[in-house]
Design an enzyme around this catalytic site. Structure first.
Site, PDB file in Angstrom:
ATOM      1  N   GLY A   1      22.086  65.790   2.865  1.00 34.68           N
ATOM      2  CA  GLY A   1      20.908  66.662   3.138  1.00 34.68           C
ATOM      3  C   GLY A   1      21.345  67.885   2.503  1.00 34.68           C
ATOM      4  O   GLY A   1      22.623  68.144   2.109  1.00 34.68           O
TER       5      GLY A   1
ATOM      6  N   HIS B   1       9.167  72.648   1.024  1.00 40.53           N
ATOM      7  CA  HIS B   1       9.117  73.925   1.524  1.00 40.53           C
ATOM      8  C   HIS B   1       8.511  74.877   0.358  1.00 40.53           C
ATOM      9  O   HIS B   1       8.580  74.494  -0.432  1.00 40.53           O
ATOM     10  CB  HIS B   1      10.321  74.594   2.108  1.00 40.53           C
ATOM     11  CG  HIS B   1      10.737  73.848   3.669  1.00 40.53           C
ATOM     12  ND1 HIS B   1      11.985  73.422   3.860  1.00 40.53           N
ATOM     13  CD2 HIS B   1       9.983  73.829   4.688  1.00 40.53           C
ATOM     14  CE1 HIS B   1      12.111  73.028   5.024  1.00 40.53           C
ATOM     15  NE2 HIS B   1      10.876  73.361   5.723  1.00 40.53           N
TER      16      HIS B   1
ATOM     17  N   LYS C   1      13.461  70.425  18.770  1.00 36.51           N
ATOM     18  CA  LYS C   1      14.564  71.335  18.498  1.00 36.51           C
ATOM     19  C   LYS C   1      14.860  72.258  19.610  1.00 36.51           C
ATOM     20  O   LYS C   1      15.927  72.440  20.064  1.00 36.51           O
ATOM     21  CB  LYS C   1      14.207  72.136  17.325  1.00 36.51           C
ATOM     22  CG  LYS C   1      14.204  71.418  16.099  1.00 36.51           C
ATOM     23  CD  LYS C   1      15.646  70.946  15.943  1.00 36.51           C
ATOM     24  CE  LYS C   1      15.637  70.068  14.441  1.00 36.51           C
ATOM     25  NZ  LYS C   1      16.933  69.592  14.116  1.00 36.51           N
TER      26      LYS C   1
ATOM     27  N   TYR D   1       7.694  69.411  15.972  1.00 38.27           N
ATOM     28  CA  TYR D   1       9.263  69.763  15.394  1.00 38.27           C
ATOM     29  C   TYR D   1       9.847  70.745  16.290  1.00 38.27           C
ATOM     30  O   TYR D   1      10.923  70.407  16.737  1.00 38.27           O
ATOM     31  CB  TYR D   1       9.132  70.245  13.894  1.00 38.27           C
ATOM     32  CG  TYR D   1      10.397  70.468  13.401  1.00 38.27           C
ATOM     33  CD1 TYR D   1      10.652  71.706  13.259  1.00 38.27           C
ATOM     34  CD2 TYR D   1      11.293  69.524  13.017  1.00 38.27           C
ATOM     35  CE1 TYR D   1      11.806  72.461  12.415  1.00 38.27           C
ATOM     36  CE2 TYR D   1      12.573  69.905  12.123  1.00 38.27           C
ATOM     37  CZ  TYR D   1      12.660  71.345  11.917  1.00 38.27           C
ATOM     38  OH  TYR D   1      13.781  71.770  11.571  1.00 38.27           O
TER      39      TYR D   1
ATOM     40  N   HIS E   1      25.004  64.432   6.061  1.00 33.39           N
ATOM     41  CA  HIS E   1      25.846  65.117   5.138  1.00 33.39           C
ATOM     42  C   HIS E   1      25.163  65.015   3.623  1.00 33.39           C
ATOM     43  O   HIS E   1      25.643  65.644   2.712  1.00 33.39           O
ATOM     44  CB  HIS E   1      26.982  64.303   5.027  1.00 33.39           C
ATOM     45  CG  HIS E   1      27.232  62.955   4.440  1.00 33.39           C
ATOM     46  ND1 HIS E   1      26.624  62.016   4.956  1.00 33.39           N
ATOM     47  CD2 HIS E   1      27.555  62.640   3.228  1.00 33.39           C
ATOM     48  CE1 HIS E   1      26.822  60.952   4.383  1.00 33.39           C
ATOM     49  NE2 HIS E   1      27.164  61.140   3.234  1.00 33.39           N
TER      50      HIS E   1
ATOM     51  N   TRP F   1      -0.710  78.707  -2.167  1.00 37.74           N
ATOM     52  CA  TRP F   1      -1.591  78.608  -0.824  1.00 37.74           C
ATOM     53  C   TRP F   1      -1.569  79.871  -0.268  1.00 37.74           C
ATOM     54  O   TRP F   1      -0.589  80.880  -0.133  1.00 37.74           O
ATOM     55  CB  TRP F   1      -0.740  77.583  -0.057  1.00 37.74           C
ATOM     56  CG  TRP F   1      -0.827  76.135  -0.296  1.00 37.74           C
ATOM     57  CD1 TRP F   1      -1.264  75.565  -1.378  1.00 37.74           C
ATOM     58  CD2 TRP F   1      -0.559  75.018   0.626  1.00 37.74           C
ATOM     59  NE1 TRP F   1      -1.264  74.130  -1.437  1.00 37.74           N
ATOM     60  CE2 TRP F   1      -0.838  73.808  -0.064  1.00 37.74           C
ATOM     61  CE3 TRP F   1      -0.471  74.981   2.003  1.00 37.74           C
ATOM     62  CZ2 TRP F   1      -0.950  72.709   0.635  1.00 37.74           C
ATOM     63  CZ3 TRP F   1      -0.170  73.787   2.650  1.00 37.74           C
ATOM     64  CH2 TRP F   1      -0.493  72.607   1.882  1.00 37.74           C
TER      65      TRP F   1
ATOM     66  N   VAL G   1      21.790  71.013   3.717  1.00 31.67           N
ATOM     67  CA  VAL G   1      22.826  71.788   4.542  1.00 31.67           C
ATOM     68  C   VAL G   1      23.806  70.741   4.635  1.00 31.67           C
ATOM     69  O   VAL G   1      24.946  71.445   4.440  1.00 31.67           O
ATOM     70  CB  VAL G   1      22.031  71.935   6.249  1.00 31.67           C
ATOM     71  CG1 VAL G   1      23.302  72.714   7.089  1.00 31.67           C
ATOM     72  CG2 VAL G   1      20.837  72.842   5.962  1.00 31.67           C
TER      73      VAL G   1
HETATM   74  N1  LIG Z   1      15.463  73.287   4.923  1.00 33.98           N
HETATM   75  C1  LIG Z   1      15.274  74.357   5.685  1.00 33.98           C
HETATM   76  O1  LIG Z   1      14.640  75.588   5.149  1.00 33.98           O
HETATM   77  C2  LIG Z   1      15.606  74.579   7.156  1.00 33.98           C
HETATM   78  C3  LIG Z   1      15.350  75.809   7.910  1.00 33.98           C
HETATM   79  C4  LIG Z   1      15.948  75.988   9.227  1.00 33.98           C
HETATM   80  C5  LIG Z   1      16.583  75.116   9.650  1.00 33.98           C
HETATM   81  N2  LIG Z   1      17.000  73.830   9.190  1.00 33.98           N
HETATM   82  C6  LIG Z   1      17.553  72.872   9.902  1.00 33.98           C
HETATM   83  O2  LIG Z   1      18.783  72.592   9.195  1.00 33.98           O
HETATM   84  C7  LIG Z   1      18.899  70.758   9.318  1.00 33.98           C
HETATM   85  C8  LIG Z   1      19.203  70.331   8.198  1.00 33.98           C
HETATM   86  O3  LIG Z   1      18.052  70.547   7.377  1.00 33.98           O
HETATM   87  P1  LIG Z   1      18.132  70.067   5.649  1.00 33.98           P
HETATM   88  O4  LIG Z   1      17.138  71.149   5.088  1.00 33.98           O
HETATM   89  O5  LIG Z   1      19.327  69.808   5.239  1.00 33.98           O
HETATM   90  O6  LIG Z   1      17.375  68.759   5.724  1.00 33.98           O
HETATM   91  P2  LIG Z   1      17.162  67.590   4.529  1.00 33.98           P
HETATM   92  O7  LIG Z   1      17.865  68.177   3.399  1.00 33.98           O
HETATM   93  O8  LIG Z   1      16.027  66.774   4.811  1.00 33.98           O
HETATM   94  O9  LIG Z   1      18.430  66.616   5.420  1.00 33.98           O
HETATM   95  C9  LIG Z   1      18.214  66.012   6.525  1.00 33.98           C
HETATM   96  C10 LIG Z   1      19.374  64.809   6.574  1.00 33.98           C
HETATM   97  O10 LIG Z   1      19.151  64.086   7.828  1.00 33.98           O
HETATM   98  C11 LIG Z   1      19.280  62.644   7.437  1.00 33.98           C
HETATM   99  N3  LIG Z   1      18.560  61.867   8.513  1.00 33.98           N
HETATM  100  C12 LIG Z   1      17.150  62.160   8.718  1.00 33.98           C
HETATM  101  N4  LIG Z   1      16.683  61.185   9.647  1.00 33.98           N
HETATM  102  C13 LIG Z   1      17.884  60.282   9.905  1.00 33.98           C
HETATM  103  C14 LIG Z   1      18.113  59.155  10.523  1.00 33.98           C
HETATM  104  N5  LIG Z   1      17.376  58.674  11.397  1.00 33.98           N
HETATM  105  N6  LIG Z   1      19.314  58.721  10.551  1.00 33.98           N
HETATM  106  C15 LIG Z   1      20.266  59.209   9.952  1.00 33.98           C
HETATM  107  N7  LIG Z   1      20.346  60.306   9.021  1.00 33.98           N
HETATM  108  C16 LIG Z   1      18.833  60.827   9.137  1.00 33.98           C
HETATM  109  C17 LIG Z   1      18.745  62.615   5.997  1.00 33.98           C
HETATM  110  O11 LIG Z   1      19.177  61.329   5.685  1.00 33.98           O
HETATM  111  P3  LIG Z   1      18.827  60.816   4.158  1.00 33.98           P
HETATM  112  O12 LIG Z   1      19.541  61.739   3.205  1.00 33.98           O
HETATM  113  O13 LIG Z   1      19.108  59.312   3.930  1.00 33.98           O
HETATM  114  O14 LIG Z   1      17.107  61.251   3.875  1.00 33.98           O
HETATM  115  C18 LIG Z   1      19.338  63.850   5.365  1.00 33.98           C
HETATM  116  O15 LIG Z   1      20.557  63.642   4.946  1.00 33.98           O
HETATM  117  C19 LIG Z   1      18.051  70.521  10.187  1.00 33.98           C
HETATM  118  O16 LIG Z   1      18.379  70.532  11.622  1.00 33.98           O
HETATM  119  C20 LIG Z   1      16.965  71.302  10.004  1.00 33.98           C
HETATM  120  O17 LIG Z   1      16.154  71.824  11.255  1.00 33.98           O
HETATM  121  C21 LIG Z   1      16.549  73.569   7.898  1.00 33.98           C
END
Ligand SMILES: NC(=O)c1ccc[n+]([C@@H]2O[C@H](COP(=O)([O-])OP(=O)(O)OC[C@H]3O[C@@H](n4cnc5c(N)ncnc54)[C@H](OP(=O)(O)O)[C@@H]3O)[C@@H](O)[C@H]2O)c1
Length: 318
Positions: free
Chosen positions: A16, A182, A143, A139, A14, A205, A18
């Site tokens: 992160g 990103h 997934k 990765y 929560h 890049w 998303v």
């Molecule tokens: N960002 C993109 O462009 C993108 C694109 C396509 C799909 N997605 C997908 O969307 C989803 C969320 O991505 P996001 O961009 O929101 O990522 P993010 O901002 O890095 O958030 C990931 C969250 O997961 C938590 N987390 C990671 N490892 C953990 C662990 N071992 N135990 C508990 N919590 C953990 C992190 O906690 P902390 O806050 O403590 O670090 C963070 O809150 C992912 O499944 C990703 O594959 C993202």
């Protein structure tokens, strides 16, 4: 058309980008009780701790937005961590949800699950039809295992486990780490700092020719809540805008938004990654969802968020 209306929703990840967008969408809904737990108190790679958490909280719906996420540099540098952590989190949570009678589990992946040379735009049916992009294979495999686990738990146990594959996301709460972020947040930071320093040139890049699709995270949040409400959601569905731009065009848009008027040049020694990457969104469109935030408006909003997060020292750099 009847819909599913969850009452107790656990949002994994929560804090992160998303996850926090989902909290923004749901926190004012009086009919929803949000179940949130941060990493310090619940390491989602710890299977026993995850099982205890689900047995204690018994959510009726899970939106799994937790993951180890990162750009090309991070994926190439830490492949073992990317496959181990993402596999452990997904398998621990999906199994614990099944054991504790969770009625709805929505798993998030990303479009890197599709083959490097998938037909464009990429339909869900192109999954496992060819080799993956090597720069983020670890990765992507984690997934794919997660979304297939959802599909097979749904087939064998009848639990509604389903998956959404968002395209590249951007918006408030993004990660602005100089090396791990990103492309879009990296550009916002680089052009902003160049303007601040009166730099005459910014290097990006690669050739600038690759085409990419970008979805604002608030549009994604609406799509995820739309999918969760469907009585019989698709097993696997793309979430995107269906449109794309070249990396060069994106750089020019960010430069203009930030107010950088210098020169943009290219470091051709850096990898371009997949030549074209755009999702086919006809399936999610057929369920009644449409993106609403255009790239120009979205980048303007995100730059304002960046300035606010910088000013209030809340900029994420992980
Ligand atoms: N960002 C993109 O462009 C993108 C694109 C396509 C799909 N997605 C997908 O969307 C989803 C969320 O991505 P996001 O961009 O929101 O990522 P993010 O901002 O890095 O958030 C990931 C969250 O997961 C938590 N987390 C990671 N490892 C953990 C662990 N071992 N135990 C508990 N919590 C953990 C992190 O906690 P902390 O806050 O403590 O670090 C963070 O809150 C992912 O499944 C990703 O594959 C993202």
């Amino acid at each position: 058309m009847s819909t599913f209306q969850p009452k107790r929703i656990y949002i994994a990840g929560h804090r992160g980008m998303v996850g926090s967008a989902l909290v923004r969408s749901l926190q004012s809904d009086p009919d929803v009780e949000l179940i949130l737990q941060n990493r310090k108190n619940l390491d989602l790679c710890n299977q026993a701790a995850v099982a205890d958490f689900f047995a204690d909280k018994k959510p009726d719906c899970v939106i799994f937005a937790a993951a180890k996420v990162g750009g090309i540099h991070a994926n190439q540098s830490y492949p073992a961590e990317f496959i181990y952590e993402n596999l452990m989190m997904a398998t621990s949570a999906i199994h614990a949800a099944y054991l504790n009678g969770v009625s709805r589990f929505l798993f998030l992946g990303s479009t890197c699950i599709y083959p490097r040379m998938a037909p464009q735009p990429m339909p869900e049916s192109s999954l496992l039809s060819g080799p993956l992009e090597s720069t983020n294979e670890a990765y992507a495999l984690a997934k794919i295992a997660g979304l297939k686990m959802c599909e097979f738990y749904r087939r064998q146990y009848g639990v509604v486990c389903h998956s959404a594959m968002p395209t590249n996301l951007y918006g408030p709460g993004d990660n602005y780490h100089p090396d791990h972020s990103h492309v879009l947040p990296a550009m916002i930071r680089r052009f902003h700092e160049a303007k601040q320093a009166n730099q005459s040139d910014v290097v990006i890049w690669g050739s600038g020719r690759p085409r990419r699709e970008f979805l604002h995270v608030d549009d994604l949040s609406r799509a995820l809540l739309h999918l969760v409400a469907l009585e019989d959601p698709p097993n696997l569905v793309n979430v995107g805008t269906g449109t794309d731009v070249t990396i060069r065009e994106l750089a020019e848009l960010v430069a203009e938004t930030v107010g950088f008027t210098g020169n943009i040049s290219h470091d051709l020694s850096k990898p371009d990654g997949t030549p074209v990457k755009r999702t086919d969104i006809s399936l999610i469109r057929s369920t009644g969802w449409e993106p609403t935030i255009g790239l120009v408006e979205g980048v303007e909003q995100t730059y304002r968020d960046f300035l606010d997060e910088t000013k209030s020292n809340l900029l994420r750099e992980v």
